[in-house]
Design a protein around this motif. Structure first.
Motif, PDB file in Angstrom:
ATOM      1  N   VAL A 118       0.829  -1.201   0.000  1.00 39.54           N
ATOM      2  CA  VAL A 118       0.000   0.000   0.000  1.00 39.54           C
ATOM      3  C   VAL A 118       0.868   1.258   0.000  1.00 39.54           C
ATOM      4  O   VAL A 118       0.509   2.279  -0.610  1.00 39.54           O
ATOM      5  N   GLU A 119       2.028   1.218   0.651  1.00 39.68           N
ATOM      6  CA  GLU A 119       2.932   2.369   0.665  1.00 39.68           C
ATOM      7  C   GLU A 119       3.570   2.581  -0.701  1.00 39.68           C
ATOM      8  O   GLU A 119       3.730   3.717  -1.165  1.00 39.68           O
ATOM      9  N   SER A 126       1.023   4.013  -2.962  1.00 42.06           N
ATOM     10  CA  SER A 126       0.794   5.425  -2.651  1.00 42.06           C
ATOM     11  C   SER A 126       1.843   6.315  -3.317  1.00 42.06           C
ATOM     12  O   SER A 126       1.523   7.375  -3.863  1.00 42.06           O
ATOM     13  N   SER A 146      -2.186  -2.918  -5.940  1.00 42.14           N
ATOM     14  CA  SER A 146      -3.280  -2.968  -4.972  1.00 42.14           C
ATOM     15  C   SER A 146      -3.960  -4.331  -4.945  1.00 42.14           C
ATOM     16  O   SER A 146      -4.622  -4.674  -3.962  1.00 42.14           O
ATOM     17  N   PHE A 205      -8.789   3.824   7.715  1.00 47.43           N
ATOM     18  CA  PHE A 205      -8.109   3.024   6.709  1.00 47.43           C
ATOM     19  C   PHE A 205      -9.102   2.093   6.028  1.00 47.43           C
ATOM     20  O   PHE A 205      -9.954   1.485   6.694  1.00 47.43           O
ATOM     21  N   SER A 236      -8.984  -3.216   3.157  1.00 46.79           N
ATOM     22  CA  SER A 236      -7.916  -3.904   2.422  1.00 46.79           C
ATOM     23  C   SER A 236      -6.543  -3.358   2.787  1.00 46.79           C
ATOM     24  O   SER A 236      -5.565  -4.109   2.831  1.00 46.79           O
ATOM     25  N   ASP A 237      -6.457  -2.047   3.047  1.00 49.53           N
ATOM     26  CA  ASP A 237      -5.179  -1.467   3.479  1.00 49.53           C
ATOM     27  C   ASP A 237      -4.837  -1.927   4.894  1.00 49.53           C
ATOM     28  O   ASP A 237      -3.686  -2.253   5.196  1.00 49.53           O
ATOM     29  N   GLN A 254      -3.162  -5.222   5.073  1.00 56.22           N
ATOM     30  CA  GLN A 254      -1.734  -5.253   4.748  1.00 56.22           C
ATOM     31  C   GLN A 254      -0.859  -4.931   5.954  1.00 56.22           C
ATOM     32  O   GLN A 254       0.302  -5.352   6.007  1.00 56.22           O
TER      33      GLN A 254
END
Length: 617
Positions: free
Chosen positions: A22-23, A26, A56, A175, A178-179, A182
């Motif tokens: 996710v990072e 981003s 993702s 959040f 799904s994030d 993680q």
């Protein structure tokens, strides 16, 4: 704060094994936004957005793949340049491409694009003409009237921007589920490796599988509390330790997610798990029920009140079932614990048997490289075979969705030939339906002529444009589309994007009643950004007799895995297997697709016969 700033703050070198997908997504998304604002080649911008979509959908950490020396360019939608960016992020903690862009375009402009209705061209214009580089500056300029003086910013546009700013400010800092997954899954694995740990569970809204999560509650049984607390605070992703006592600790992860740890005795672990799972209204209702039975229920257990001020006697709490048994309730699945009737249903032994992931027999919305998907029809089909599905439906976009590479009639005919060829190569292991996600145009007509609709096995009708119509106009538009004889499924009904775009103004009650009357299924779109319908409306749809369908809207083979989020959402909506179209066998699904062949309501052309023939091919 920009993605780059957050990454630089790590200040470490070597493989960043703790960096989550996710990072990385981003950071690449910010590159795409800044390139868009800069007016770069739209194909390059699209390449970054495609890569973000791929990342993702991955279930495996990219950092792990980099550490193993795997070729990231083999992933769909990941070219060699972007693969290099990912490796750079994982190994250095920052991205030079993003640093260079931020020197030319303020990173804060990407934040402006989070405002609904403010695209890259207008964001750049605001910056160049008025020096606006933050949401606060934009709001001030709107109130002072300077934005309305710019060319292309009429009164309606300015009003929409101000409404967008307010909506963004009022949006809670939560959040996506799904994030959160993680971050939570590796944390759980890490905590289970602590010395003396017997059990670790995540509770709260995360366990209830709410679509967004504010913080995480971890409950632990262990033999060495001090060692476990130390292990918790030394987790590599911890940015700040807020508290670290003998049995309670609080940390903030680098991503900003708060995690609270509770070390509980085994004798009350079940009661604590029930209490910290919540929700608060559910807990209050259960405790009140306990009082009526002469009990005191808390996170420390279930107690029988003593006589004449005597000491309460523990009668349970080691397992969650102890709480429910004590008050005469059937066990309530975590997803239903919202005090929305589950207490009464559990007391009367009429809780529904909820949909399970294993009930799903196929996926009826997915995209291929024919439109905006990242993989071929054949790749998607064989990925579905590996999941044990009986059938899938390829539903690429219609022509009006130009940004998604929508198909014109000639392309649709050519795609039909490829689907026939792939069917042969499947050798009966999976049935492949040919469908399309057809745009509902502004006036409620469909973006494909009847003669072409008649060639399809399944038609999903969806809104992708003119999302700001008035409530009555949007409602009439969608209901008109549902009246079309070709309409089988209404896709992502409200058009919302979680943490990004509010639902369309629409009378959803009227739409669902029309769907029930017209025998059109309504989708629970499992994309983690959508989860549309939401849980409350999914339950209302079921109560109205609407047939639901849980689809992934997959754009890659990996994103077929999003089905679990759609099932989570369906469970929160009290949905059972029999309420869902794609839990049916191929024969039963085929019969439903031909449901109008024997009715007085015309379908047009030879469509029903075409369907039945296709399903048997």
């Amino acid at each position: 704060m920009s993605a780059a700033a957050g990454l630089k703050r790590r200040g470490a070198t070597g493989i960043f094994r703790s960096m989550e997908n996710v990072e990385i997504a981003s950071a690449l998304s910010e590159v795409a936004d800044l390139l868009d604002i800069e007016g770069d080649n739209p194909f390059r911008v699209r390449a970054y957005r495609t890569a973000v979509r791929t990342i993702s959908s991955l279930t495996r950490p990219l950092a792990e793949m980099v550490a193993a020396g795997e070729d990231l360019a083999e992933l769909p939608g990941i070219g060699h340049d972007i693969a290099g960016h990912i490796t750079e992020l994982v190994t250095t903690g920052h991205l030079k491409r993003l640093d260079d862009l931020e020197r030319k375009v303020p990173a804060s402009l990407a934040e402006l694009m989070r405002i609904e209705g403010l695209g890259p061209r207008r964001a750049r214009l605001l910056y160049e003409q008025l020096g606006i580089r933050s949401i606060a500056q934009l709001e001030r300029a709107i109130r002072e009237g300077s934005v309305a003086e710019l060319k292309g910013f009429g009164g309606k546009t300015v009003a929409k921007l101000l409404a967008g700013v307010r909506a963004l400010r009022s949006r809670p800092a939560r959040f996506k589920l799904s994030d959160a997954d993680q971050y939570v899954r590796p944390l759980l694995a890490y905590m289970r490796s602590a010395p003396g740990v017997e059990r670790v569970e995540a509770a709260g809204s995360y366990r209830r599988r709410a679509e967004t999560v504010g913080d995480i509650d971890l409950l632990v049984i262990c033999a060495q509390p001090a060692a476990v607390m130390r292990h918790f605070t030394e987790y590599a992703e911890v940015a700040r330790v807020e508290a670290a006592g003998r049995t309670r600790g609080t940390v903030f992860l680098k991503a900003g997610l708060q995690v609270d740890l509770r070390i509980m005795p085994a004798t009350c672990y079940g009661a604590a798990l029930h209490y910290f799972t919540g929700s608060r209204p559910h807990n209050i209702a259960v405790r009140a029920l306990g009082v009526k039975h002469g009990l005191r229920i808390s996170e420390y257990g279930v107690f029988r009140r003593g006589r004449a001020g005597g000491r309460p006697r523990r009668i349970g709490g080691a397992e969650e079932a102890d709480v429910f048994d004590a008050v005469g309730m059937d066990p309530v699945p975590p997803e239903l614990r919202e005090n929305r009737g589950e207490i009464e249903a559990a007391l009367e032994h009429r809780l529904p048997t909820l949909l399970e992931l294993g009930d799903i027999r196929g996926d009826l919305q997915m995209h291929s490289t024919w439109s905006d998907g990242q993989e071929s029809i054949e790749t998607m089909a064989f990925a579905a075979v590996e999941r044990g599905y009986e059938y899938i439906c390829i539903t690429d976009h219609s022509h009006a969705a130009r940004i998604a590479g929508g198909l014109d009639p000639d392309q649709l005919a050519a795609q039909a030939q490829e689907i026939t060829a792939v069917r042969r190569r499947l050798h009966g292991r999976l049935h492949l339906f040919h469908g399309m996600e057809v745009d509902i145009l502004r006036d409620g007509t469909l973006d494909l002529a009847d003669e072409h609709l008649d060639t399809l096995d399944l038609v999903i009708v969806s809104v992708h444009s003119h999302l700001n119509l008035a409530r009555s106009a949007m409602t009439d538009r969608i209901i008109r589309a549902l009246h079309h004889p070709a309409a089988d499924v209404l896709g992502h009904p409200t058009g919302r994007i979680i943490n990004g775009r509010a639902p369309c103004a629409i009378d959803l009650e009227a739409v669902l009643r029309a769907a029930a009357e017209l025998d059109v299924a309504v989708e629970i779109n499992a994309q983690p950004d959508r989860l549309d319908l939401d849980d409350l409306w999914a339950r209302r749809a079921r109560d109205l007799g609407v047939l639901l369908v849980v689809n992934t809207d997959a754009h890659s083979a990996a994103s077929l895995g999003f089905m679990r989020y759609g099932v989570d959402q369906a469970r929160r909506g009290w949905i059972r297997s029999q309420d869902v179209l794609n839990t049916r066998s191929l024969d039963d699904l085929t019969a439903w697709l031909g449901r109008r062949a024997s009715t007085a309501r015309p379908r047009g052309g030879a469509r029903p016969g075409r369907r039945l023939e296709a399903a048997r091919s």
